[in-house]
Write an enzyme that holds these catalytic residues in place. Structure first.
Site, PDB file in Angstrom:
ATOM      1  N   ASP A 189       0.848  -1.188   0.000  1.00  9.64           N
ATOM      2  CA  ASP A 189       0.000   0.000   0.000  1.00  9.64           C
ATOM      3  C   ASP A 189       0.884   1.238   0.000  1.00  9.64           C
ATOM      4  OD1 ASP A 189      -1.892   1.951   0.328  1.00  9.64           O
ATOM      5  OD2 ASP A 189      -2.784   1.102   2.147  1.00  9.64           O
ATOM      6  N   HIS A 191      -0.460   4.281  -0.070  1.00 11.35           N
ATOM      7  CA  HIS A 191      -1.261   5.305   0.605  1.00 11.35           C
ATOM      8  C   HIS A 191      -1.387   6.597  -0.196  1.00 11.35           C
ATOM      9  CE1 HIS A 191      -1.025   3.205   4.686  1.00 11.35           C
ATOM     10  NE2 HIS A 191      -2.297   3.413   4.438  1.00 11.35           N
ATOM     11  N   GLU A 241     -10.290   3.435  -1.776  1.00 14.41           N
ATOM     12  CA  GLU A 241     -10.709   3.663  -0.393  1.00 14.41           C
ATOM     13  C   GLU A 241     -11.141   5.100  -0.144  1.00 14.41           C
ATOM     14  OE1 GLU A 241      -7.095   4.332   2.523  1.00 14.41           O
ATOM     15  OE2 GLU A 241      -6.636   2.687   1.155  1.00 14.41           O
ATOM     16  N   HIS A 291     -11.971  -2.107   1.226  1.00 16.21           N
ATOM     17  CA  HIS A 291     -11.097  -1.489   2.227  1.00 16.21           C
ATOM     18  C   HIS A 291     -11.756  -1.588   3.596  1.00 16.21           C
ATOM     19  CE1 HIS A 291      -9.739   2.260   4.403  1.00 16.21           C
ATOM     20  NE2 HIS A 291      -8.570   1.792   4.028  1.00 16.21           N
TER      21      HIS A 291
END
Length: 383
Positions: A189, A191, A241, A291
């Protein structure tokens, strides 16, 4: 059907942030529960729920789709994470009531199950400052029954190039891969912290390590930047997400910018809207990996989507080991046992959670700020 008489939000501190539980109560005593957790915005979510209650009280609890449409469309200022999170919790609670009235799990009300069990992945847990600590954490997760783990990029990458970050990310993941072997699924991930060039620099460094997907390589809502990465990325790309409705997902789906979409049941309009997002993705051969770094409510709601969604891939999970969380143990109607990386389909009526408001008294809301990373020159970095 009965009339809704109360819509009440409760904040409960999970230890890693504040969880918001919404309780909808009907005039015949039936109650339903949903979760709308945004750890650093709990008070805003609770306020939005209370605003929505002005409409909901007095309405028929069985008109789930109508209530979704009213709360989304009649707000005029549509969407956004606060309103969508409040709507998500309310939607879950209404589905919970529907299942309880029929004494059926929610997935059985949506056409039935298309699979027998649900594959989960988790995170290493405690932050580790070196590959050895990271490996130890991952091995603990395998002992808990998981067969899939999502790792991260350490820190915040620089903007144009960051070969050191790419090398550090590679070394961390390589150490985990060597320790867990080839049969454990690993994901990374980013982010949304990287520019396309840095994301590709990192992706090319870690590609030989056999990854299931590379999550959120660039910030959301710039589909062209996402395409720039996915067209050259040697790893399947995932995102979603921070998208909160089918309209947020539309251009990402239609441009086929990723292989995997990650709607969050606690933010993307609840069970009702996630089903629509998944159906749209299915027509483009995209998979769904919801998510969920949240509590029991979002976790159980996600399992119901996983049960009845044909293009479901894997479910993010932070289910604690049995007996290690009083909140989880009290809220789960049935225990969630992870065996060979999977959990069985929920069988309890409704979503499968319960809530005693004394939890909000025993684990009260605690205000907390988020982290604020900076770049080398002191400029603001992405979380």
């Amino acid at each position: 059907m009965s009339k809704i008489v109360a819509v009440d939000p409760f904040a409960v501190n999970l230890g890693r942030g504040n969880m918001v539980i919404v309780r909808i109560r009907c005039d015949d005593g039936m109650e339903g529960y949903g979760e709308g957790t945004l750890p650093h915005k709990a008070r805003a979510i609770m306020g939005a729920v209370q605003d929505f209650a002005e409409y909901l009280v007095g309405q028929d609890d069985g008109q789930i789709e109508r209530h979704w449409q009213v709360l989304y469309r009649n707000s005029f200022q549509r969407g956004g994470v606060i309103l969508s999170t409040a709507l998500s919790a309310i939607d879950q609670a209404l589905w919970d009531i529907a299942g309880k009235r029929l004494d059926r799990p929610v997935w059985s009300l949506m056409g039935g199950a298309v699979r027998d069990r649900i594959w989960l992945y988790t995170h290493p847990g405690r932050r580790a400052n070196d590959p050895r600590g990271l490996v130890e954490n991952c091995l603990e997760r395998l002992d808990e029954g998981y067969t899939a783990i999502k790792l991260g990029i350490p820190g915040t990458p620089e903007l144009v190039r960051d070969p050191r970050k790419a090398a550090e990310t590679h070394d961390n993941i390589a150490a985990v891969r060597d320790a867990v072997g080839p049969d454990v699924a690993l994901m990374v991930d980013a982010h949304g912290k990287s520019t396309p060039t840095v994301a590709l620099e990192i992706a090319r460094a870690i590609a030989p390590l056999d990854l299931l997907f590379f999550e959120e390589p660039v910030p959301p809502r710039n589909v062209d930047a996402l395409l720039q990465v996915s067209r050259s990325c040697p790893i399947p790309v995932a995102t979603g997400e921070r998208m909160y409705s089918r309209w947020d997902f539309r251009t990402t789906i239609e441009s086929q910018a990723v292989s995997i979409l990650q709607p969050d049941l606690g933010h993307a309009g609840g069970i009702s809207e996630t089903r629509r997002i998944a159906a749209a993705a299915e027509t483009y051969f995209m998979q769904i990996a919801p998510h969920n770094p949240r509590g029991p409510g979002v976790t159980l709601a996600s399992l119901h989507i996983g049960a009845c969604t044909p293009n479901f891939l894997i479910q993010e999970s932070l289910i604690p080991p049995g007996g290690q969380s009083e909140i989880w143990d009290e809220m789960l109607v049935e225990p969630l046992n992870i065996v060979d990386g999977y959990v069985d389909l929920p069988r309890a009526p409704g979503i499968g959670i319960r809530f005693d408001e004394s939890l909000a008294e025993r684990f009260p809301f605690r205000p907390a700020d988020t982290q604020h990373p900076v770049l080398k020159d002191g400029a603001v970095g992405d979380w």
